[in-house]
Each structure stands twice: as C-alpha cells, then as structure tokens.
Design a protein around this motif. Sequence first.
Motif, PDB file in Angstrom:
ATOM      1  N   ALA A 123     -55.478 110.909 -14.075  1.00  0.00           N
ATOM      2  CA  ALA A 123     -55.420 109.834 -15.075  1.00  0.00           C
ATOM      3  C   ALA A 123     -54.467 108.730 -14.613  1.00  0.00           C
ATOM      4  O   ALA A 123     -54.788 107.536 -14.694  1.00  0.00           O
ATOM      5  N   ALA A 124     -53.296 109.121 -14.116  1.00  0.00           N
ATOM      6  CA  ALA A 124     -52.321 108.117 -13.671  1.00  0.00           C
ATOM      7  C   ALA A 124     -52.884 107.324 -12.498  1.00  0.00           C
ATOM      8  O   ALA A 124     -52.690 106.100 -12.408  1.00  0.00           O
ATOM      9  N   ASN A 125     -53.595 108.003 -11.621  1.00  0.00           N
ATOM     10  CA  ASN A 125     -54.178 107.294 -10.474  1.00  0.00           C
ATOM     11  C   ASN A 125     -55.249 106.299 -10.927  1.00  0.00           C
ATOM     12  O   ASN A 125     -55.310 105.176 -10.429  1.00  0.00           O
ATOM     13  N   GLU A 126     -56.083 106.701 -11.892  1.00  0.00           N
ATOM     14  CA  GLU A 126     -57.121 105.766 -12.376  1.00  0.00           C
ATOM     15  C   GLU A 126     -56.470 104.506 -12.949  1.00  0.00           C
ATOM     16  O   GLU A 126     -56.910 103.379 -12.687  1.00  0.00           O
ATOM     17  N   VAL A 127     -55.412 104.698 -13.733  1.00  0.00           N
ATOM     18  CA  VAL A 127     -54.724 103.549 -14.349  1.00  0.00           C
ATOM     19  C   VAL A 127     -54.055 102.696 -13.271  1.00  0.00           C
ATOM     20  O   VAL A 127     -54.140 101.460 -13.289  1.00  0.00           O
ATOM     21  N   ALA A 128     -53.400 103.350 -12.314  1.00  0.00           N
ATOM     22  CA  ALA A 128     -52.667 102.605 -11.283  1.00  0.00           C
ATOM     23  C   ALA A 128     -53.633 101.837 -10.378  1.00  0.00           C
ATOM     24  O   ALA A 128     -53.360 100.681 -10.009  1.00  0.00           O
ATOM     25  N   VAL A 129     -54.766 102.438 -10.031  1.00  0.00           N
ATOM     26  CA  VAL A 129     -55.741 101.728  -9.181  1.00  0.00           C
ATOM     27  C   VAL A 129     -56.276 100.505  -9.946  1.00  0.00           C
ATOM     28  O   VAL A 129     -56.396  99.407  -9.370  1.00  0.00           O
ATOM     29  N   ALA A 130     -56.570 100.684 -11.239  1.00  0.00           N
ATOM     30  CA  ALA A 130     -57.052  99.537 -12.035  1.00  0.00           C
ATOM     31  C   ALA A 130     -55.969  98.457 -12.087  1.00  0.00           C
ATOM     32  O   ALA A 130     -56.265  97.255 -11.985  1.00  0.00           O
ATOM     33  N   GLY A 131     -54.707  98.877 -12.205  1.00  0.00           N
ATOM     34  CA  GLY A 131     -53.593  97.919 -12.222  1.00  0.00           C
ATOM     35  C   GLY A 131     -53.495  97.161 -10.908  1.00  0.00           C
ATOM     36  O   GLY A 131     -53.287  95.943 -10.884  1.00  0.00           O
ATOM     37  N   PHE A 132     -53.679  97.873  -9.803  1.00  0.00           N
ATOM     38  CA  PHE A 132     -53.637  97.215  -8.485  1.00  0.00           C
ATOM     39  C   PHE A 132     -54.811  96.239  -8.339  1.00  0.00           C
ATOM     40  O   PHE A 132     -54.631  95.088  -7.909  1.00  0.00           O
ATOM     41  N   LEU A 133     -56.005  96.699  -8.724  1.00  0.00           N
ATOM     42  CA  LEU A 133     -57.184  95.815  -8.590  1.00  0.00           C
ATOM     43  C   LEU A 133     -57.042  94.584  -9.489  1.00  0.00           C
ATOM     44  O   LEU A 133     -57.538  93.503  -9.164  1.00  0.00           O
ATOM     45  N   GLY A 134     -56.339  94.759 -10.631  1.00  0.00           N
ATOM     46  CA  GLY A 134     -56.092  93.635 -11.542  1.00  0.00           C
ATOM     47  C   GLY A 134     -54.852  92.846 -11.166  1.00  0.00           C
ATOM     48  O   GLY A 134     -54.386  92.013 -11.942  1.00  0.00           O
ATOM     49  N   GLN A 135     -54.284  93.159 -10.003  1.00  0.00           N
ATOM     50  CA  GLN A 135     -53.113  92.456  -9.459  1.00  0.00           C
ATOM     51  C   GLN A 135     -51.901  92.543 -10.377  1.00  0.00           C
ATOM     52  O   GLN A 135     -51.109  91.619 -10.457  1.00  0.00           O
ATOM     53  N   ARG A 136     -51.779  93.694 -11.070  1.00  0.00           N
ATOM     54  CA  ARG A 136     -50.600  93.899 -11.914  1.00  0.00           C
ATOM     55  C   ARG A 136     -49.545  94.735 -11.207  1.00  0.00           C
ATOM     56  O   ARG A 136     -48.451  94.926 -11.726  1.00  0.00           O
ATOM     57  N   LEU A 137     -49.854  95.286 -10.059  1.00  0.00           N
ATOM     58  CA  LEU A 137     -48.847  96.005  -9.266  1.00  0.00           C
ATOM     59  C   LEU A 137     -49.254  96.026  -7.804  1.00  0.00           C
ATOM     60  O   LEU A 137     -50.415  95.744  -7.461  1.00  0.00           O
ATOM     61  N   GLY A 138     -48.258  96.320  -6.955  1.00  0.00           N
ATOM     62  CA  GLY A 138     -48.493  96.302  -5.516  1.00  0.00           C
ATOM     63  C   GLY A 138     -49.181  97.571  -5.035  1.00  0.00           C
ATOM     64  O   GLY A 138     -49.235  98.584  -5.752  1.00  0.00           O
ATOM     65  N   PHE A 139     -49.660  97.537  -3.811  1.00  0.00           N
ATOM     66  CA  PHE A 139     -50.405  98.671  -3.262  1.00  0.00           C
ATOM     67  C   PHE A 139     -49.561  99.944  -3.241  1.00  0.00           C
ATOM     68  O   PHE A 139     -50.015 101.012  -3.672  1.00  0.00           O
TER      69      PHE A 139
ATOM     70  N   ASP B  83     -47.163 100.713  -5.047  1.00  0.00           N
ATOM     71  CA  ASP B  83     -46.820 101.134  -6.409  1.00  0.00           C
ATOM     72  C   ASP B  83     -47.843 102.103  -6.988  1.00  0.00           C
ATOM     73  O   ASP B  83     -47.538 102.824  -7.952  1.00  0.00           O
ATOM     74  N   ILE B  84     -49.052 102.113  -6.443  1.00  0.00           N
ATOM     75  CA  ILE B  84     -50.081 103.002  -7.006  1.00  0.00           C
ATOM     76  C   ILE B  84     -49.558 104.448  -7.002  1.00  0.00           C
ATOM     77  O   ILE B  84     -49.539 105.123  -8.028  1.00  0.00           O
ATOM     78  N   VAL B  85     -49.106 104.881  -5.837  1.00  0.00           N
ATOM     79  CA  VAL B  85     -48.664 106.274  -5.718  1.00  0.00           C
ATOM     80  C   VAL B  85     -47.344 106.484  -6.461  1.00  0.00           C
ATOM     81  O   VAL B  85     -47.093 107.546  -7.021  1.00  0.00           O
ATOM     82  N   ARG B  86     -46.506 105.443  -6.521  1.00  0.00           N
ATOM     83  CA  ARG B  86     -45.256 105.574  -7.289  1.00  0.00           C
ATOM     84  C   ARG B  86     -45.543 105.814  -8.760  1.00  0.00           C
ATOM     85  O   ARG B  86     -44.875 106.608  -9.415  1.00  0.00           O
TER      86      ARG B  86
END
Length: 402
Positions: free
Chosen positions: A339-355, A357-360
């Motif tokens: 779940a966290a990965n799905e949210v983080a990948v969407a955040g990265f694709l939406g340019q809300r966080l850096g690459f 940061d996904i794993v962080r």
Amino acid sequence: MACSDGPDGDDVTAKPRSLTVLGSTGSVGCSTLDLVMRAPGRFAVEALTAGRNAKLLAEQARAVGAKLAVIADEAAYGELKERLTGTNIAVAAGVAAVDEAAAQPAELVMSAIVGVAGLSPTLTAIRRGACVAFASKECLVSAGPLMMAEIARCAATLLPVDSEHNAIFQVFNTAQAGAVERIILTASGGPFRTKSREHMRRATPAEAVAHPNWSMGAKISVDSATMMNKGLEIIEAFHLFDLPEPRIEVLVHPQSVIHSMVAYVDGSVLAQLGPPDMRTPIAHALAYPERMPTPSARLDLAALGQLTFEPPDPERFPALRLAREALRAGGSAPTILNAANEVAVAGFLGQRLGFLDIVRVVEETLSAMPARAIDDLDAVREIDAAARRHAEHAIGSSRLTA
Ligand SMILES: NC(=O)c1ccc[n+]([C@@H]2O[C@H](COP(=O)([O-])OP(=O)(O)OC[C@H]3O[C@@H](n4cnc5c(N)ncnc54)[C@H](OP(=O)(O)O)[C@@H]3O)[C@@H](O)[C@H]2O)c1
C-alpha cells in the motif's frame, strides 16, 4: 495446475475458450487482446473492464465482440454507454460492476488491473473456481495467504503471467518439488542500473518509466526502476511456489532474455528464455496447457552474442531488503509494504516527491506500523487503508527531502 484443456492448437472445430479481461486497457490487457484478435475463433470474450479509459474500452469491446464492458469510474459510464450505442454489448460502471464482470461464467480470467484494486475481482473469479491468468502481483503481495487459501478451497487455478513466474512455472517440475534447491528471479536492473545515487535523486518520472527492455504501465515501470518490482516478485514467488524466502534469489541480467531459473539439488539449473515481450508469457497462460503462436521476435542468441549477470546492489536498491524484511515479518507487513509503495509511486509520478523518497516512504510506513496477524479480507482492507493514510502523511512530511 489443473486448468481444463483449452482448444487444441490447430483444431478449428474446438469450442472457443471463454475469456474475461480485467484491466483490458492496460499494457498487459492490450497485449492479451492483441493475441486474442490474432487467433480468430479461439476465444469468446465474455467481459472487459477498465478503470477510466472509456474510449479505448469501447473500441476493444467492439473489436472483440465482448458481451459486457465495465468501467470502474462511474463518471465515465455515460461516455462508455454512448460509445457502445447501437451494439448489443451490455455496459456497467462502478467497483461492484467490475466484481460482477469477474463473476460472469468465463472459463479463463486475465487478472491485469494494476494495484490492489484488482484484489476483489480476482477473488471473485477464484471463488467461482475459474482459471485465472494472473498478472496483478500487488494482490498476492497484499493478501497472499488469504488468496492461496481461497484458491485451494475453491479448486481454482492461478497461471502466472508475470514473465519471471511464468518462466519458473514452465521449468518447475512439481513432481520433483522436493528436489528444488532454489529459484533465481532475474531482473533487468531497470533504467538506473548503472546510475549513481546522485543521479537517481534527481530522476524524473519520464526517466524512471523509460525501461530499457520492456514496454509496461507507469506503475510497474517505476517499480522496476526502484527494484521494488523484484521485491514484490520475491513475495509473489514465495506464495506461488511455496519456497522459503532465503531460497528465492535475485540475479541482475540486463538483457532480459533468461526470464528466471529453477536450481535442483543435483546441480541442474533449468531456465526459460525468450525475447522481452509480454505476449510470450501471456500466450502461455491463454493457451495452457496447449501453446499458441505469437508475433514476438524470435530469439537469436548468435546475434545477441553474450548474456551477462551481476548481483543486485543493496545500497542503491534498498527496496529489495525492505520486501524481504516484510516477507519475513509476515502478517500485515507485506500489505503495508504494497500500500505504501502504491501511494509513494503515485506521489512520484505526480511530482510530489523525489525518486529516492519512494522507498523512504515505504520504509517509514513499515516502521510506523508494526506487523500484526491478518485473518480476513476486512483486515487486509483496513491495514491497506491505514498504510495509505500513513504514506500520504509521510509524503507531506518535511523529513522527506532526499
Ligand atoms: N506491463 C507489464 O509488462 C507487466 C508485466 C508483469 C506484470 N505486470 C502486472 O500486471 C498488472 C497490470 O500492469 P500494466 O502494466 O498492464 O498496468 P497499466 O498499463 O497501468 O494498466 C492497468 C489496468 O488497470 C485498470 N485500472 C487502473 N486502476 C483501476 C481501478 N481502480 N479499478 C479498475 N481498474 C483499474 C486500468 O484502466 P485505465 O486504462 O482505464 O486506467 C488498466 O486497464 C500490474 O499488477 C503489473 O505489476 C505487468
């Protein structure tokens, strides 16, 4: 795996195999329908489903003569209905309607919805004992023990479509399961295999989705770039092939020609090779236990010259460690990871966080939510939702400044 026999390869009098495609407008879904249209008379399409893309869904439903087209996004119902006016294709919308599509009596269901959104319809197909061609790895990561129990209880069949698991399935001799020493999942290494952490820190979504070998949807492409994809695949392999985590190895193989291997106790290693084209594993699942032709490029090893291998770099790709830790912790940990990965990948694709940061975000969410037992699907949903909230919060947090 006991899927009933499909139509014989050349027997044009055989009854078409009925097929539903969940996620037909995606990369795996489009490749599936490409194969269906190249094999007239071999398949009868029961239902197609999509998330939002009503235009493509309507085109596909007309092209393959589907009985039912379902769009998950209710706001797209009007457009889909209008685009299918004048046909006798039934139209429906909403999450429950996607489940109903999976409940239609298709012998074979292609499960290719991205993310845990595919879990409920995939379980619906499993519960009616269908043969499921399975691509939606996030479902098995999130709810593996429950899914595997339902497959056994309902005598359903899962045919792996993920190229690595399909490769293992092809060379894993179940009659000699006790003689399997380990399985070796190959990984291309993704677009950042040779790049520095500094380069990765600045990576854009466009760079991250530009996979060197495979053409795939955006989410799995980013997962390949972080190597979380391989982490999810370790968990997928654990459930599908019932091997302990330390006996599931990862080997970077940049050419993506060997799709995975099974090592036996006598020292034999069996591999499946092919061009990096998803139509090969998809065709294997569609035609199983037969084979069907595909237009995939043929392997020319002499032209290729050499195949190379290297171990994964744990420093630049910590997602592999996180996935292994989550698998070992068990219970809710893989659900949280996914779940966290799905949210983080969407955040990265939406340019809300850096690459990086996904794993962080994934690591922070996992450490904030201790693993607990999961007994039923409601618990999976509850933990999935809580992990999503936590990951969203972490994205907004000032600590994430990679
Ligand atoms: N692509 C590959 O080569 C590949 C290889 C191995 C495994 N897989 C796995 O296969 C799955 C699909 O990957 P993909 O690359 O084909 O993904 P994709 O191109 O993003 O397509 C995803 C599909 O799911 C639909 N969808 C998205 N959100 C949905 C929702 N909430 N409810 C219902 N449907 C929804 C999409 O509809 P819209 O088009 O309308 O948004 C689309 O049909 C993933 O689990 C991936 O890990 C993919």
